[in-house]
Design a protein around this motif. Structure first.
Motif, short mmCIF file in Angstrom:
data_model
loop_
_atom_site.label_atom_id
_atom_site.label_comp_id
_atom_site.label_asym_id
_atom_site.label_seq_id
_atom_site.Cartn_x
_atom_site.Cartn_y
_atom_site.Cartn_z
N LEU A 10 0.86 -1.19 0.00
CA LEU A 10 0.00 0.00 0.00
C LEU A 10 0.89 1.23 0.00
N PHE A 11 0.45 2.27 -0.68
CA PHE A 11 1.25 3.50 -0.73
C PHE A 11 0.42 4.69 -0.28
N ASP A 12 1.12 5.60 0.38
CA ASP A 12 0.58 6.93 0.64
C ASP A 12 0.87 7.74 -0.64
N LEU A 13 0.21 8.89 -0.83
CA LEU A 13 0.44 9.65 -2.07
C LEU A 13 1.47 10.78 -1.89
N ASP A 14 1.07 11.86 -1.17
CA ASP A 14 1.96 13.02 -1.02
C ASP A 14 3.21 12.66 -0.22
N GLY A 15 4.37 12.96 -0.80
CA GLY A 15 5.62 12.71 -0.07
C GLY A 15 6.09 11.27 -0.20
N THR A 16 5.31 10.43 -0.89
CA THR A 16 5.72 9.04 -1.06
C THR A 16 5.80 8.70 -2.55
N LEU A 17 4.69 8.96 -3.27
CA LEU A 17 4.70 8.75 -4.72
C LEU A 17 4.97 10.07 -5.43
N THR A 18 4.37 11.14 -4.87
CA THR A 18 4.52 12.44 -5.53
C THR A 18 5.15 13.46 -4.60
N ASN A 19 5.93 14.34 -5.19
CA ASN A 19 6.48 15.46 -4.44
C ASN A 19 5.51 16.61 -4.60
N SER A 20 4.77 16.85 -3.57
CA SER A 20 3.66 17.80 -3.64
C SER A 20 3.97 19.09 -2.92
N GLU A 21 5.23 19.26 -2.52
CA GLU A 21 5.59 20.38 -1.65
C GLU A 21 5.06 21.72 -2.16
N GLN A 22 5.45 22.08 -3.38
CA GLN A 22 5.06 23.40 -3.88
C GLN A 22 3.55 23.50 -4.07
N GLY A 23 2.96 22.44 -4.63
CA GLY A 23 1.52 22.45 -4.89
C GLY A 23 0.72 22.69 -3.62
N ILE A 24 1.08 22.00 -2.56
CA ILE A 24 0.30 22.10 -1.31
C ILE A 24 0.61 23.41 -0.58
N ILE A 25 1.89 23.73 -0.46
CA ILE A 25 2.25 24.92 0.32
C ILE A 25 1.69 26.18 -0.33
N GLN A 26 1.83 26.28 -1.65
CA GLN A 26 1.33 27.48 -2.33
C GLN A 26 -0.19 27.60 -2.19
N SER A 27 -0.89 26.47 -2.29
CA SER A 27 -2.35 26.51 -2.15
C SER A 27 -2.73 26.90 -0.72
N MET A 28 -1.96 26.42 0.24
CA MET A 28 -2.26 26.73 1.65
C MET A 28 -2.00 28.21 1.94
N LEU A 29 -0.89 28.74 1.43
CA LEU A 29 -0.58 30.16 1.67
C LEU A 29 -1.65 31.05 1.04
N TYR A 30 -2.12 30.63 -0.14
CA TYR A 30 -3.18 31.39 -0.81
C TYR A 30 -4.45 31.39 0.06
N ALA A 31 -4.79 30.20 0.57
CA ALA A 31 -6.01 30.08 1.38
C ALA A 31 -5.90 30.94 2.64
N LEU A 32 -4.73 30.93 3.28
CA LEU A 32 -4.56 31.73 4.51
C LEU A 32 -4.72 33.22 4.18
#
Ligand code: TYD
Length: 430
Positions: A10-32
């Motif tokens: 079984l695999f996790d997605l973010d940080g395991t299969l995909t490098n999602s750092e920029q995608g997630i952080i930028q979306s979070m900063l926008y939301a804040l």
């Protein structure tokens, strides 16, 4: 028959299969920003990768419930518009998933991402078809915990199973289900976090992950992709863009070029292309291209394809057939014969041809700063090169991916990528 250590992975997605750092952080900063909140002092934004959104917003970023709900709406909009496209698939992941599937191992995904963004990422990168089962959160509010997600992702019956993930949630979830927990040390958690949570094993990178999940298994043969076109067809720009995109998709790309690609062949390149050698006769030129190719195939291309790499080669033997066979009028058969010992069985699996008429290519070349010995040739020479390419394509339509190179660079890049992905993995739906 070769047997794998686990019959279910079984695999996790973010940080395991995909490098999602920029995608997630930028979306979070926008939301804040949209809800007028700030990142609390001392909080490292990488911590928001992995936990469910509500937990990150309330638990880590300290937002009250109502404000967190509002932020999720902004986050999702930004994620769908931009964040998702900032993801990349880690190297070797595609070959790991492929090898497990080919070996008959059950492969599943257990992620805390809600179903819509998770499926959007999987579909965008053409990863969906690798999984026997995909388990996600239903939405951002109804949070199922990781042990439960893992329980649902497991098959009814299994002998030895493992969960691969980069955060302590993944490790704890695995252990609660009495399966092995493999820590992805290259992800967003630390090795310390993973070991403290009780990881059975931590891998530092995806190459080590492949060795751990598929020890001793032969890596499947890679792929040989060449790109062809007249001088001035925009080939170099397009090869740059294709290399970047294919890497984002997680393909292990080895970029190379002809003439050249290794020290001996780069020296030959200089000898062929310098305008100091205007007296070079056509057979000498053809033999030098073939000589450079022989070393390149033997030293670079063949070993890389055998190691499972995607070799992206700027020009290959078709260039000799078109330029020396057609342009220099040595004839296609002679050029094929000269190249037979250089190429052997190593023909491209697919070839992108950037279709630009020689007259337009010529006018584009006039704006280039310095031209080499081939580029300074006449319009008639390049017309013969074009005709020879057209004949090659006509005789081998399956191998050639003909792209209209007269469109703007972005459209050409999108068409090239589409055609190549389609050939590499027809399952990719994008
Ligand atoms: P290329 O590297 O594509 O040129 P540039 O990087 O300057 O755009 O190719 C160099 C030249 O060599 C080009 O004019 C095509 C020619 N060529 C042949 O004539 N025969 C061959 O077999 C190869 C590989 C290239």
């Amino acid at each position: 028959m070769y047997s794998y250590p686990y019959d279910a992975v079984l695999f996790d997605l973010d940080g395991t299969l995909t490098n999602s750092e920029q995608g997630i952080i930028q979306s979070m900063l926008y939301a804040l920003e949209q809800v007028g909140a700030k990142v609390p002092a001392g909080v490292n934004m990488r911590c928001v990768i992995g936990p469910p959104l509500m937990e990150s917003l309330m638990g880590i970023l300290g937002l009250p419930c109502e404000q967190a709900r509002e932020a999720i709406g902004h986050y999702s909009r930004h994620f769908n518009r931009e964040g998702m496209y900032q993801y990349t698939v880690y190297p070797h992941i595609r070959s790991i998933l492929q090898m497990l599937r080919d070996g008959g191992v059950y492969v599943a995904l257990a992620t805390s991402k809600p179903v819509l963004p998770a499926m959007a990422v999987l579909n965008h990168f053409g990863l969906t078809h690798f999984f026997n089962r995909i388990i996600t959160e239903e939405d951002n509010e109804k949070i199922v915990n990781k042990p439960e997600l893992i329980r649902r992702a497991l098959p009814e019956r299994f002998g030895h199973a493992a969960m691969v993930g980069d955060r302590f949630y993944d490790v704890e979830g695995a252990l609660q289900n009495h399966i092995d927990a493999i820590g992805a040390g290259y992800g967003f958690g630390t090795e310390d976090e993973l070991l403290k949570a009780g990881a059975t094993h931590v891998v530092p990178d995806t190459e080590a992950l492949r060795a751990f999940l598929c020890p001793g298994a032969t890596v499947p043969r890679g792929f040989f992709l060449s790109v062809e076109g007249l001088d001035g067809s925009g080939k170099t720009t397009q090869v740059d863009r294709l290399e970047k995109s294919l890497k984002e998709y997680g393909f292990s790309v080895l970029r190379t070029r002809e003439p050249g690609g290794c020290p001996i062949s780069e020296e030959i390149r200089h000898t062929i292309l310098t305008t100091e050698h205007m007296e070079m006769c056509a057979p000498c030129e053809a033999l030098l291209y073939a000589a450079a190719r022989a070393q390149h195939v033997c030293e670079v291309i063949r070993p890389a394809v055998e190691r499972g790499m995607l070799v992206l080669c700027d020009r290959f033997v078709d260039s000799s057939i078109a330029y020396q066979g057609g342009g220099r009028e040595l004839g296609t058969d002679v050029v094929r014969q000269i190249n037979a010992p250089a190429v052997g069985e190593m023909l491209p699996d697919a070839t992108v041809y950037l279709n630009v008429d020689y007259r337009q290519a010529l006018s584009r070349r006039h704006s280039a700063s310095s031209l080499d010995r081939i580029e300074v040739e006449s319009g008639e020479f390049h017309a013969r090169v074009q005709a020879a390419y057209e004949e090659l394509i006509h005789n081998d339509p399956k191998r050639f991916l003909v792209i209209d190179g007269q469109q703007d660079a972005d459209t050409v890049a999108a068409d090239v990528l589409d055609a190549v992905l389609n050939r590499l993995e027809p399952e990719i739906e994008d």
